[in-house]
Design a protein around this motif. Sequence first.
Motif, PDB file in Angstrom:
ATOM      1  N   ALA A  79       0.828  -1.208   0.000  1.00 42.55           N
ATOM      2  CA  ALA A  79       0.000   0.000   0.000  1.00 42.55           C
ATOM      3  C   ALA A  79       0.860   1.255   0.000  1.00 42.55           C
ATOM      4  O   ALA A  79       0.504   2.277  -0.592  1.00 42.55           O
ATOM      5  N   GLY A  80       2.023   1.194   0.654  1.00 48.70           N
ATOM      6  CA  GLY A  80       2.906   2.349   0.732  1.00 48.70           C
ATOM      7  C   GLY A  80       3.413   2.794  -0.624  1.00 48.70           C
ATOM      8  O   GLY A  80       3.567   3.995  -0.879  1.00 48.70           O
ATOM      9  N   TYR A  81       3.656   1.835  -1.513  1.00 47.00           N
ATOM     10  CA  TYR A  81       4.157   2.182  -2.843  1.00 47.00           C
ATOM     11  C   TYR A  81       3.102   2.917  -3.675  1.00 47.00           C
ATOM     12  O   TYR A  81       3.442   3.644  -4.614  1.00 47.00           O
ATOM     13  N   ILE A 119      -9.268   4.040   0.198  1.00 48.73           N
ATOM     14  CA  ILE A 119     -10.096   2.860  -0.079  1.00 48.73           C
ATOM     15  C   ILE A 119      -9.220   1.631  -0.281  1.00 48.73           C
ATOM     16  O   ILE A 119      -9.480   0.557   0.272  1.00 48.73           O
ATOM     17  N   ILE A 120      -8.142   1.810  -1.048  1.00 47.11           N
ATOM     18  CA  ILE A 120      -7.239   0.682  -1.323  1.00 47.11           C
ATOM     19  C   ILE A 120      -6.567   0.204  -0.044  1.00 47.11           C
ATOM     20  O   ILE A 120      -6.447  -1.001   0.204  1.00 47.11           O
ATOM     21  N   THR A 121      -6.133   1.143   0.776  1.00 46.02           N
ATOM     22  CA  THR A 121      -5.468   0.785   2.041  1.00 46.02           C
ATOM     23  C   THR A 121      -6.402   0.008   2.941  1.00 46.02           C
ATOM     24  O   THR A 121      -6.011  -1.001   3.546  1.00 46.02           O
ATOM     25  N   HIS A 140      -8.969  -1.718   1.955  1.00 46.72           N
ATOM     26  CA  HIS A 140      -9.184  -3.003   1.284  1.00 46.72           C
ATOM     27  C   HIS A 140      -8.080  -3.983   1.647  1.00 46.72           C
ATOM     28  O   HIS A 140      -8.329  -5.167   1.891  1.00 46.72           O
ATOM     29  N   LEU A 141      -6.852  -3.493   1.695  1.00 44.19           N
ATOM     30  CA  LEU A 141      -5.717  -4.340   2.038  1.00 44.19           C
ATOM     31  C   LEU A 141      -5.698  -4.707   3.509  1.00 44.19           C
ATOM     32  O   LEU A 141      -5.414  -5.846   3.880  1.00 44.19           O
ATOM     33  N   ALA A 142      -6.015  -3.737   4.346  1.00 41.49           N
ATOM     34  CA  ALA A 142      -5.857  -3.934   5.788  1.00 41.49           C
ATOM     35  C   ALA A 142      -7.002  -4.694   6.425  1.00 41.49           C
ATOM     36  O   ALA A 142      -6.805  -5.421   7.401  1.00 41.49           O
ATOM     37  N   ALA A 143      -8.206  -4.531   5.899  1.00 36.55           N
ATOM     38  CA  ALA A 143      -9.372  -5.085   6.612  1.00 36.55           C
ATOM     39  C   ALA A 143     -10.379  -5.744   5.682  1.00 36.55           C
ATOM     40  O   ALA A 143     -11.584  -5.643   5.905  1.00 36.55           O
ATOM     41  N   GLU A 144      -9.927  -6.387   4.632  1.00 33.51           N
ATOM     42  CA  GLU A 144     -10.790  -7.113   3.708  1.00 33.51           C
ATOM     43  C   GLU A 144     -11.669  -6.165   2.876  1.00 33.51           C
ATOM     44  O   GLU A 144     -11.659  -4.955   3.048  1.00 33.51           O
ATOM     45  N   LEU A 145     -12.453  -6.757   2.002  1.00 32.02           N
ATOM     46  CA  LEU A 145     -13.235  -6.010   1.024  1.00 32.02           C
ATOM     47  C   LEU A 145     -14.275  -5.098   1.669  1.00 32.02           C
ATOM     48  O   LEU A 145     -14.490  -3.972   1.204  1.00 32.02           O
ATOM     49  N   THR A 146     -14.925  -5.563   2.736  1.00 32.96           N
ATOM     50  CA  THR A 146     -16.035  -4.805   3.313  1.00 32.96           C
ATOM     51  C   THR A 146     -15.617  -3.413   3.769  1.00 32.96           C
ATOM     52  O   THR A 146     -16.346  -2.433   3.567  1.00 32.96           O
ATOM     53  N   ALA A 147     -14.447  -3.292   4.376  1.00 32.07           N
ATOM     54  CA  ALA A 147     -13.976  -1.987   4.848  1.00 32.07           C
ATOM     55  C   ALA A 147     -13.745  -1.039   3.677  1.00 32.07           C
ATOM     56  O   ALA A 147     -14.128   0.139   3.727  1.00 32.07           O
ATOM     57  N   GLY A 148     -13.141  -1.547   2.610  1.00 32.53           N
ATOM     58  CA  GLY A 148     -12.932  -0.714   1.428  1.00 32.53           C
ATOM     59  C   GLY A 148     -14.241  -0.296   0.797  1.00 32.53           C
ATOM     60  O   GLY A 148     -14.395   0.851   0.355  1.00 32.53           O
ATOM     61  N   LEU A 149     -15.211  -1.197   0.774  1.00 37.37           N
ATOM     62  CA  LEU A 149     -16.524  -0.877   0.216  1.00 37.37           C
ATOM     63  C   LEU A 149     -17.257   0.167   1.059  1.00 37.37           C
ATOM     64  O   LEU A 149     -17.924   1.054   0.519  1.00 37.37           O
ATOM     65  N   ALA A 150     -17.129   0.040   2.379  1.00 37.53           N
ATOM     66  CA  ALA A 150     -17.780   1.008   3.268  1.00 37.53           C
ATOM     67  C   ALA A 150     -17.224   2.413   3.028  1.00 37.53           C
ATOM     68  O   ALA A 150     -17.978   3.392   2.945  1.00 37.53           O
ATOM     69  N   ALA A 151     -15.909   2.507   2.918  1.00 39.00           N
ATOM     70  CA  ALA A 151     -15.277   3.806   2.642  1.00 39.00           C
ATOM     71  C   ALA A 151     -15.683   4.324   1.268  1.00 39.00           C
ATOM     72  O   ALA A 151     -15.986   5.509   1.098  1.00 39.00           O
ATOM     73  N   ALA A 157     -10.344   2.207  -7.675  1.00 32.87           N
ATOM     74  CA  ALA A 157      -9.763   1.928  -6.357  1.00 32.87           C
ATOM     75  C   ALA A 157     -10.067   0.499  -5.905  1.00 32.87           C
ATOM     76  O   ALA A 157      -9.186  -0.204  -5.384  1.00 32.87           O
ATOM     77  N   LEU A 158     -11.303   0.057  -6.107  1.00 33.13           N
ATOM     78  CA  LEU A 158     -11.689  -1.292  -5.680  1.00 33.13           C
ATOM     79  C   LEU A 158     -10.955  -2.363  -6.483  1.00 33.13           C
ATOM     80  O   LEU A 158     -10.541  -3.389  -5.935  1.00 33.13           O
TER      81      LEU A 158
END
Length: 323
Positions: free
Chosen positions: A216-218, A232-234, A236-247, A265-266
């Motif tokens: 994610a840092g890159y 959103i991407i971060t 998604h990486l850190a807490a599975e798809l649902t967190a990215g979708l919520a954001a 982003a997704l």
Amino acid sequence: MEVSADTILLLWEKLVWPLLRLLFFISIGLFAANLIESLNWTKKVSALSRPLIRSGNLPERVGAAFTMALFSGVAANTMLAESYNDGFLNKKELVLANLFNSLPTYFLHLPTVIVITLPLIKSAAFIYVGITFGAALLRTVTIVLIGRLILDKPEVPVSLSIPARKVDEKSKILSKTWKRFKRRMRKILVFTIPIYIIIFIMNRLDFFNYIEEIMAGYLQYVPWLSPQALGIITLHLAAELTAGLAAAGALLQEGVLTHREIILALLIGNVISSPVRAIRHQFPYYAGIFKPQLATELIIYNQCFRILSLIFIGSIYFIISAG
């Protein structure tokens, strides 16, 4: 040395119970695969996918696994492993068969994806799901074409490639199935349990989180990604798809990002997170079913093929939507 109740509870919830559940589903798949073989039901089970396997010069057993993948990915892979170990599939056919199952595996998880995406990102869910479905369909069609090019066409129709044999009495069938099941299950346990424990320890040491943070840092150096999309991407990486979708849903609701930016982003989060999650979730049972070296090869082929198909279908969407 005393072990606290919290530690025992943690081990039960995060290690013992998930491992027992995984082994249960592997055993169900293994028993079903052996039973189907003993009853000579391979041709019946593969009827649904017969046109595809004929087009791709694939063996009947590949069609049976394709159909089983609609209900259980573990059962489908177990059937392939059994066919490979028994000499009914060579390695080339096994690799193609494993990749061939991407479409039914996608349909298996589709209801969950729809239930999660639709409430959170509304109409953008249809675009996102459409792209992922298109990628899964592309993978299956591509494997059919590759099989047609590199596999020898059967001398007889695929549906007749497995000689018919007399069905044993029920007691003999069950006895044969049980013996094969016990022998194969012992080998699976030898690999699955220690590998699962190693993955659990790596997870507790935040190894996978560390890798995902580096990846994610890159992304912050990618100029065409906005800070909101990067968030959103971060997630998604850190807490599975649902967190990215919520954001993504919150940003879409506020008008901060467009549908196009949300989808981008997704998809990036999906592509980057998939290899790490494959190692974390798939490798323990793949290694038990196929043995570690072969499991590693299959996962690499799967992930590369999946990423390329998502990039291809995603690129088509972004080219069309740019007009």
